[in-house]
Structures are given as structure tokens and as C-alpha cells.
Design a protein around this motif. Structure first.
Motif, PDB file in Angstrom:
ATOM      1  N   PHE A 180       0.845  -1.185   0.000  1.00  0.00           N
ATOM      2  CA  PHE A 180       0.000   0.000   0.000  1.00  0.00           C
ATOM      3  C   PHE A 180       0.882   1.237   0.000  1.00  0.00           C
ATOM      4  N   GLU A 181       0.330   2.296  -0.599  1.00  0.00           N
ATOM      5  CA  GLU A 181       1.062   3.551  -0.657  1.00  0.00           C
ATOM      6  C   GLU A 181       0.094   4.710  -0.452  1.00  0.00           C
ATOM      7  N   ALA A 182       0.485   5.624   0.417  1.00  0.00           N
ATOM      8  CA  ALA A 182      -0.303   6.823   0.699  1.00  0.00           C
ATOM      9  C   ALA A 182       0.614   8.043   0.691  1.00  0.00           C
ATOM     10  N   SER A 183       1.573   8.040  -0.224  1.00  0.00           N
ATOM     11  CA  SER A 183       2.578   9.112  -0.286  1.00  0.00           C
ATOM     12  C   SER A 183       2.022  10.382  -0.909  1.00  0.00           C
ATOM     13  N   MET A 184       2.588  11.498  -0.466  1.00  0.00           N
ATOM     14  CA  MET A 184       2.317  12.801  -1.063  1.00  0.00           C
ATOM     15  C   MET A 184       3.592  13.240  -1.774  1.00  0.00           C
ATOM     16  N   PRO A 185       3.457  13.878  -2.942  1.00  0.00           N
ATOM     17  CA  PRO A 185       4.654  14.356  -3.646  1.00  0.00           C
ATOM     18  C   PRO A 185       5.491  15.271  -2.756  1.00  0.00           C
ATOM     19  N   ALA A 186       6.791  15.177  -2.907  1.00  0.00           N
ATOM     20  CA  ALA A 186       7.778  16.028  -2.216  1.00  0.00           C
ATOM     21  C   ALA A 186       7.948  15.709  -0.736  1.00  0.00           C
ATOM     22  N   PHE A 187       7.319  14.632  -0.245  1.00  0.00           N
ATOM     23  CA  PHE A 187       7.494  14.245   1.142  1.00  0.00           C
ATOM     24  C   PHE A 187       7.993  12.799   1.210  1.00  0.00           C
ATOM     25  N   GLU A 188       8.360  12.360   2.395  1.00  0.00           N
ATOM     26  CA  GLU A 188       8.862  11.002   2.590  1.00  0.00           C
ATOM     27  C   GLU A 188       7.815   9.969   2.141  1.00  0.00           C
ATOM     28  N   GLU A 189       8.302   8.930   1.480  1.00  0.00           N
ATOM     29  CA  GLU A 189       7.430   7.874   0.972  1.00  0.00           C
ATOM     30  C   GLU A 189       6.683   7.186   2.117  1.00  0.00           C
ATOM     31  N   VAL A 190       5.365   7.050   1.953  1.00  0.00           N
ATOM     32  CA  VAL A 190       4.524   6.328   2.904  1.00  0.00           C
ATOM     33  C   VAL A 190       4.069   5.068   2.176  1.00  0.00           C
ATOM     34  N   LYS A 191       4.865   4.013   2.330  1.00  0.00           N
ATOM     35  CA  LYS A 191       4.640   2.789   1.567  1.00  0.00           C
ATOM     36  C   LYS A 191       5.083   1.600   2.410  1.00  0.00           C
ATOM     37  N   ALA A 192       4.323   0.504   2.309  1.00  0.00           N
ATOM     38  CA  ALA A 192       4.677  -0.697   3.065  1.00  0.00           C
ATOM     39  C   ALA A 192       4.304  -1.947   2.275  1.00  0.00           C
ATOM     40  N   ASN A 193       5.024  -3.039   2.572  1.00  0.00           N
ATOM     41  CA  ASN A 193       4.786  -4.338   1.937  1.00  0.00           C
ATOM     42  C   ASN A 193       4.502  -5.385   2.995  1.00  0.00           C
ATOM     43  N   ASN A 194       3.649  -6.332   2.632  1.00  0.00           N
ATOM     44  CA  ASN A 194       3.400  -7.514   3.457  1.00  0.00           C
ATOM     45  C   ASN A 194       3.523  -8.706   2.525  1.00  0.00           C
ATOM     46  N   GLU A 195       4.493  -9.565   2.779  1.00  0.00           N
ATOM     47  CA  GLU A 195       4.762 -10.701   1.882  1.00  0.00           C
ATOM     48  C   GLU A 195       4.303 -12.033   2.471  1.00  0.00           C
ATOM     49  N   ASN A 196       3.407 -11.981   3.454  1.00  0.00           N
ATOM     50  CA  ASN A 196       2.890 -13.196   4.080  1.00  0.00           C
ATOM     51  C   ASN A 196       1.363 -13.202   4.091  1.00  0.00           C
ATOM     52  N   VAL A 197       0.776 -12.888   2.955  1.00  0.00           N
ATOM     53  CA  VAL A 197      -0.672 -12.790   2.841  1.00  0.00           C
ATOM     54  C   VAL A 197      -1.231 -14.135   2.366  1.00  0.00           C
ATOM     55  N   THR A 198      -2.271 -14.588   3.036  1.00  0.00           N
ATOM     56  CA  THR A 198      -2.950 -15.828   2.661  1.00  0.00           C
ATOM     57  C   THR A 198      -4.086 -15.490   1.702  1.00  0.00           C
ATOM     58  N   ALA A 199      -4.229 -16.285   0.648  1.00  0.00           N
ATOM     59  CA  ALA A 199      -5.314 -16.087  -0.315  1.00  0.00           C
ATOM     60  C   ALA A 199      -5.764 -17.434  -0.836  1.00  0.00           C
TER      61      ALA A 199
END
Length: 166
Positions: free
Chosen positions: A17-36
Motif C-alpha cells: 500500500f502507498e499513501a505518499s504525497m509528492p515532495a514528502f517522505e514515501e509512505v509505503k509498506a509491503n506484506n509478503e505473508n498474505v494468505t489467499a
């Protein structure tokens, strides 16, 4: 003709997911253990992610995400349940629409997302992207960082679903 349910699943899917705003620090995260899991007989699909499994580049941002925003001790899971519209298990090299609900932070909202499915031997590559509003899930962005974090959150998912043998 076989009427047995064919299920495909993974425990190592990826959500970003990403909720970043331009010109500011990246607001992004990953989860690699998702069950589907996908039932290829009827096109039903479900996914579960433990919210503490999201990893940020910045440890302080991860701590704030878990304690202040998502409150992962109170709301430990993100759950999606839905169905692929007009699903055809014989035609898996195309785009479909996935209709369902996303349960996050104690709130449940409808989600409609364009997905891509490609069959690769006995596996399915299943991916897509959609956008949600943090406020729709009761997630408040404090005034002090409101100009640095977007309310609109882009969510991307990728699953390599493996045929489940019964």
C-alpha cells in the motif's frame, strides 16, 4: 466432466500500500505473508493479511502505523471476501472484475477491483490494484502529518496461487 472443487491458494502473497504525497517522505509498506484462496469452480476468493506484517523502510513510521493509525493490537487482520464476476475457469488469460468487501480497522466496505489472472502450469498468477479512503475505515490522519499522508491509499496485490491437492 469433474465437479470437484478446484482450489488455488498461497500463504506468501504480497500486498503493497502507498499513501505518499509528492515532495514528502514515501509512505509505503509491503506484506509478503498474505494468505489467499480462490475456488475456481465458482470464482469465490478470500484473502487475509495480518496488519503487523506490513514493513516500512522507516521503523518509526511502522511503529506509528501499528499504534496510532491502524491500531493493529485492536484490529489485527485485514480480510477481503468476494467473487469474480462472470468467472470462466476455462478462460484464465484475461481481466476480470472482483467484487467483494474489505474488512479493515473494524469497518467493512464494498470494493470493486479489476484483476488479471494468468494460468501457468498448475498455478495461477492473480494480481490487481485498487484505491480506498482511509477515512472510510475510521483511520484518522493527524493534523500534524495530514499534508504528508494521503487519505486515498493505493493497494496493490500479487498472488501466485498454487493448485491445492485434496
Amino acid at each position: 466432466m469433474s465437479y470437484a472443487q478446484e482450489k488455488y491458494w498461497t500463504r506468501s502473497g504480497t500486498l503493497t500500500f502507498e499513501a505518499s504525497m509528492p515532495a514528502f517522505e514515501e509512505v509505503k509498506a509491503n506484506n509478503e505473508n498474505v494468505t489467499a484462496i480462490l475456488n475456481s469452480t465458482d470464482g469465490s476468493f478470500a484473502s487475509l493479511a495480518l496488519v503487523k506484517g506490513f514493513r516500512f523502510k522507516n521503523a518509526l513510521m511502522e511503529e506509528h502505523f501499528n499504534e496510532s493509525y491502524i491500531e493493529s493490537s485492536r484490529f489485527p487482520k485485514a480480510i477481503f471476501r468476494g467473487n469474480i464476476l462472470n468467472f470462466d475457469a476455462q478462460n484464465l488469460k484475461k481481466s476480470y472484475t472482483l467484487s467483494g468487501t474489505l474488512e479493515l480497522h473494524g469497518k467493512t466496505n464494498p470494493v470493486l477491483v479489476e484483476i488479471n489472472i494468468h494460468k501457468n502450469e498448475n498455478n495461477l498468477n492473480f494480481s490487481g490494484m485498487f484505491t480506498v479512503n482511509a477515512t472510510d475505515y475510521g483511520i484518522e490522519i493527524p493534523k500534524i502529518v495530514r499534508n504528508k499522508v494521503r487519505d486515498k491509499v493505493n493497494i496493490k496485490f500479487e498472488f501466485l496461487l498454487i493448485k491445492k491437492s485434496d
